[in-house]
Each structure stands twice: as C-alpha cells, then as structure tokens.
Design an enzyme around this catalytic site. Structure first.
Site, PDB file in Angstrom:
ATOM      1  N   ASP A  17     -33.463 -51.514  -4.100  1.00 59.07           N
ATOM      2  CA  ASP A  17     -34.029 -52.555  -3.323  1.00 59.07           C
ATOM      3  C   ASP A  17     -34.851 -53.077  -4.413  1.00 59.07           C
ATOM      4  OD1 ASP A  17     -34.914 -53.806  -1.139  1.00 59.07           O
ATOM      5  OD2 ASP A  17     -36.874 -53.176  -1.579  1.00 59.07           O
ATOM      6  N   GLU A  54     -30.569 -54.758  -6.351  1.00 66.32           N
ATOM      7  CA  GLU A  54     -30.976 -55.984  -6.070  1.00 66.32           C
ATOM      8  C   GLU A  54     -31.823 -56.674  -7.363  1.00 66.32           C
ATOM      9  OE1 GLU A  54     -33.438 -58.364  -2.483  1.00 66.32           O
ATOM     10  OE2 GLU A  54     -34.114 -56.400  -3.304  1.00 66.32           O
TER      11      GLU A  54
HETATM   12  C1  NOJ Z   1     -35.317 -56.904  -0.131  1.00 63.97           C
HETATM   13  C2  NOJ Z   1     -34.556 -56.471   0.904  1.00 63.97           C
HETATM   14  O1  NOJ Z   1     -33.356 -57.120   0.866  1.00 63.97           O
HETATM   15  C3  NOJ Z   1     -35.610 -57.401   2.188  1.00 63.97           C
HETATM   16  O2  NOJ Z   1     -34.915 -57.355   3.377  1.00 63.97           O
HETATM   17  C4  NOJ Z   1     -37.011 -56.604   2.057  1.00 63.97           C
HETATM   18  O3  NOJ Z   1     -37.772 -57.268   3.137  1.00 63.97           O
HETATM   19  C5  NOJ Z   1     -37.517 -56.790   0.684  1.00 63.97           C
HETATM   20  N1  NOJ Z   1     -36.748 -56.299  -0.215  1.00 63.97           N
HETATM   21  C6  NOJ Z   1     -38.518 -55.607   0.830  1.00 63.97           C
HETATM   22  O4  NOJ Z   1     -38.092 -54.328   0.887  1.00 63.97           O
END
Ligand code: NOJ
Length: 555
Positions: free
Chosen positions: A200, A270
């Site tokens: 993440d 991500e």
């Molecule tokens: C990215 C995630 O995909 C999202 O859903 C989340 O709110 C944020 N990171 C914070 O962790």
C-alpha cells in the site's frame, strides 16, 4: 530470461467486504471468498489480491490496521484464512495480500505505546515533532483532504504525522526497529504460505528527513490520475518518494526471495507516480526492488486512441529492460471503468487490459461491467466521501451481484441489507452472465483463454498501427523486434466509436499474403452486424491472427 508465474499473470483484485457475505452481517468475509474460488478458477485468472482483512477499527475499512497478524472477526478467523489459502492453491491460484507499511491505526499497540510514553522506545516508531516556532503544525504537509497532515496531542503538545486520517498515524521507517517489526509481519504471512504482497502507498515510506515544506503546485494541475482538490495545491516533493525508500524495498525483495525459489514470492506496489521515468525507479536499478510497481496511467487517460497510444508508449518506453509492466483499469479507489468509458465500451476496456504486454489487475466486478453504484448521501460510508463527497469511493465498492433471485442478489446468504447499496450491471448478475455467451463475463473468460494460449500475448512486442479515426490498432508479437504480420502475431483492433468503421487500409499486408483471421470479437449479440474482414461493427473490439490455421498457439 526465465519465465516466472507473475511475468504475464492476471491478478484478480478482491475487495473482501463486497465479495460474498456468508455469515449474514451484510459484509463480505473470507469464507465467502473461498466459496467463490471455483468461479475465479473458471474465469481463468492466475492470482488473487485480497484487500485488508486484518484487525481494524475500520475507519478506512481495513487500511487502518490495529493488529497485522490477526484477522478481523468481521472477515472470519486465521483458520478461515488458512483454509482460503489452501483452497486457492488447490485451484491453481496464487494469493497476494495487502501490506500496509506507511501507517497503522491509532489503536495499534505500537501507537498506543508511543502515545502513552513519550520517553519510551516506541515513541520514535511514529513521526512526532514540536510545533513550528510560530506555533502550529511543524510544516505545510497536507492529507488527501487538503488539511494539515499533523495532529496535535493535548498531552505533551507534540504533533504526529498522518498522511491520511488522524486515526492513521504514519510509521517512522527511519527507525530500524520499524522496518524489523514490519518485516516480522511479512514473515508471519509468508510463513503461512502467501505468494506475496500488494504494498500500500509504496512511495510514502520515505519522506524528506528535514521535513521541508512542499512547494505549491501550478493552479489547476494534478500530478495524479484524477483531480484531488486541495491535495493538488502542492507539489508532493518532500512528503513521499524520498530515495531512501530504495534500500528498504531492496531489503523487502531479499526477504521475499529468501522464501522458496527466488522470484516466487512477489511485491506488487501501489505507486501513484505519473512521471514515468520516476515511476520506473521502483523496479530498482538492478530490478531488485518491487517486482511489479503498478502504473495507474490508463485510469486517467481519455478514452481516445491517440490518448491511449501516448500513455501506453510513454510507460513502455520507461520500463527498464527485463522488467514487467502492470496495468489496471479499475480499483476500489477509483470510479468504475464501465462508467468511465461507458457501458458500450466496457468490453473494449477489458480487451485492452488483457492484451497489453505484462501483467494485468482485474478489479472484482469489472468482468461483469459493474457501473458506479448510486449511493445516496445517507448511505455514504467511505471516510473520504464523508469528508469530501467528491472523493467518495463507495460507488466502486458496491457488493458483487451473484444471482438474480434474492433481494441481496445473492451477496448475503441471509438476505440482510448489504453494507453498501447494490447495483446490477446491464448484463445482469454473475448467474445471468455465465449463461449468456455474449455477456462481458463470457467475453472475459474467452479472452483469458485466448491470452493463455497465445505466444504473442505473452510476448513483449507491441507496435501501434496507423488506423482510421476512433480506432486503436496494435500488433502483439512474441518479441519486440518481429515485423507486423509475422507468423504467430496477433493484431488487436478496438473501435472506440459507436459507428461501424471500414477496415480497408487497417489490416497490414501479411508477408504470406493470406488473410487475417478474426479469432476473437466483442460483437457477439445477434444484432451486431457480422462484418467479416471489411469493417469493425460499432464499438467492436477484435483480435486477428496472422497464423494460417489452427488458431494462435503458445510456443
Ligand atoms: C491506498 C488504498 O488503496 C486506499 O484504499 C487507502 O485508503 C489508502 N491507501 C490508505 O491506506
């Protein structure tokens, strides 16, 4: 180069809250995912990525983790997870789980210790600072909502940093104990047998050590794939993406590679970085950091051939030799692709996703053409939407509609009201679409079968062709150098308009002089004109083979 499972995998992204509710609380759960593994195996994907199912107060629906090694009772138990993992492996599916390194919940034991004892060893696991000399937050960093990323503690008066909600404090990766603790978390799940992680917010774990202010951004620009309002008022130079992240991801990769054969366990990252050369640095100089940094380029690209060509070319040009690109068209954070491109183009979006070189992430429900759900204000649940309605992500998180004959479309076993409103795609529920050969679900399954069988689609070769206005056309070949039309090549043509387009000059001459054969088409309804070699029907996407019979074969 040795081919590893993730080099051309299709990873199905499950948002567990919205997949299948087996215990009647209106929220999906791990046993629900397990029950639907046969569906995923039939669809033909290679792996699952599960959004968080860890213990959490659910302020951000699980991205606020309060215990990294416990399953939240809402989703089931650790035993349920183990059963799911075994069953997925038994169905030939790899399993990636979310890994949230940048922040925890404020209810996590680590933060409770840090808060309770300013002189204790856990204090420095988070980012604490005194007020700025003039009073107020230590610097100008902001959250996604445009307000300060610092919250002041009444007790002691220091501020702590949080890139998202105040209840999600950022960890301090400059303290080696944090890296060790987070690597222990990784070991816990690797020991249970997971095939890797989706990391993440990968750029956030390294910030400017001097905590310098971010400079302002030029008005009206967004460095993101969509307008994020207040967040876009700054250039996010110092609050993320510091080069110190590289050794951390090298260490994570080494940890992953120490499990089984090197290269078997992976980190999918991500990475919201839209400067493609900067994005490509997440692979690592020696391809020894994130195996698959996700690019979100297509999410912000207009649905026009020229725009798509420009994005795809820029990304492919930035990919280091030997690295694998990962494409996405939808996620739990973004508007649904079928709403963005329009229902008539949803099949073309799937065709594009599954015929680009590299790996693809398919967000649950996109194979059904799920549109954005209508969520009335009183049913908004997303904390982003509750703060800034335009940022709400609820419409992309609507529960999966499994069957037409129950009030919850088969999402809950008891018929209880699901946590978010339901929506049914134009093609109907899973059960309807499985029975309909012209449905997007059937198209997706056929496309995945074609992808598996095709050497060209597994290859890295992609060349765009000159094409009539409104049409995107490219060849795919096993290697980047092969000339279009060589044996084994495939040609993909996407009609992004609602008019038929003659193909006269589109299909390049084949060296052997024979015709191209249409081996796949999205135009399957009875009323779609059967156009032969002469034209593409309105909104038709087609795949053509240069092979002289027998269909495309993987070599
Ligand atoms: C990215 C995630 O995909 C999202 O859903 C989340 O709110 C944020 N990171 C914070 O962790």
């Amino acid at each position: 180069m040795e081919r590893l499972w993730w080099h051309d995998a299709v990873i199905y992204h499950v948002y567990p809250r919205s997949f299948l509710d087996t215990d009647g609380d209106g929220v999906g759960d791990l046993p629900g995912v397990r029950r639907r593994l046969p569906y995923l195996a039939r669809l033909g994907v290679d792996a699952l990525w599960l959004s968080p199912f860890f213990a959490s107060p659910m302020a951000d629906f699980g991205y606020d983790v309060s215990d990294h090694t416990a399953v939240d009772p809402l989703f089931g138990s650790l035993a349920d997870f183990d059963e799911l993992l075994d069953a997925a492996h038994g169905n030939g599916l790899r399993v990636l789980i979310d890994y949230v390194p940048n922040h925890t919940s404020d209810r996590h034991r680590w933060f409770r210790d840090a808060r309770a004892d300013p002189a204790g060893p856990r204090r420095d696991w988070y980012v604490w600072r005194d007020p700025s000399p003039g009073g107020g937050p230590p610097n100008n960093w902001i959250t996604l909502f445009g307000d300060s990323a610092w919250t002041r503690e009444e007790a002691g008066g220091q501020y702590y940093l949080h890139s998202f909600l105040p209840s999600m404090p950022d960890l301090n990766w400059r303290n080696p104990a944090v890296q060790e603790a987070m690597f222990d978390v990784a070991r816990f799940w690797l020991d249970r047998g997971v095939d890797g992680f989706r990391v993440d917010c990968a750029p956030l774990i390294a910030k400017d050590p001097l905590l310098r202010d971010n400079p302002p951004a030029a008005t009206g620009t967004s460095a993101h794939h969509r307008d994020l309002g207040g967040f876009d008022s700054q250039l996010h130079l110092h609050d993320q993406g510091h080069p110190d992240l590289h050794p951390r991801y090298r260490d994570l990769r080494a940890l992953l590679d120490s499990y089984g054969e090197p290269g078997e366990r992976i980190a999918l990252g991500e990475v919201h970085e839209y400067d493609w050369p900067a994005w490509s640095r997440y692979f690592g100089r020696d391809l020894d950091e994130l195996n698959l940094p996700i690019n979100f380029g297509l999410l912000g690209t207009d649905w026009h051939p020229e725009a798509i060509r420009t994005t795809v070319r820029a990304i492919l040009d930035a990919v280091p030799a030997g690295a694998v690109v990962t494409w996405v068209m939808g996620s739990h954070d973004d508007p649904r692709v079928a709403s963005r491109v329009g229902p008539a183009q949803a099949a073309n979006a799937m065709l594009l996703l599954l015929t680009l070189p590299g790996t693809a992430i398919l967000y649950n429900g996109d194979e059904l053409g799920m549109p954005d759900a209508a969520v009335p204000p009183e049913r908004i649940r997303d904390p982003w939407g509750l703060r800034t309605p335009a940022l709400s992500r609820d419409h992309a998180r609507s529960p999966m509609p499994w069957s037409p004959d129950s009030p919850s479309c088969g999402f809950t076993f008891t018929g209880v009201e699901p946590w978010l409103p339901l929506t049914t795609p134009p093609g109907g529920t899973v059960r309807d679409q499985e029975a309909d050969p012209s449905s997007l679900l059937s198209l997706t399954r056929d496309l995945l079968a074609l992808r598996r069988a095709s050497a060209a689609l597994h290859g890295a070769g992609l060349a765009f062709l000159d094409s009539p206005p409104g049409v995107l056309a490219y060849t795919r070949s096993p290697g980047p150098g092969s000339p279009p039309g060589a044996g084994g090549d495939l040609l993909v043509t996407l009609n992004l308009t609602d008019q038929a387009v003659p193909l006269d000059h589109l299909l390049p001459p084949r060296p052997s002089g024979g015709p191209w054969r249409r081996v796949f088409t999205t135009a399957r309804t009875r009323d779609a004109a059967h156009t032969g070699q002469g034209a593409l029907a309105p909104a038709e996407g087609a795949v053509w083979s240069a092979g002289d019979g027998g269909g495309p074969h993987r070599t």
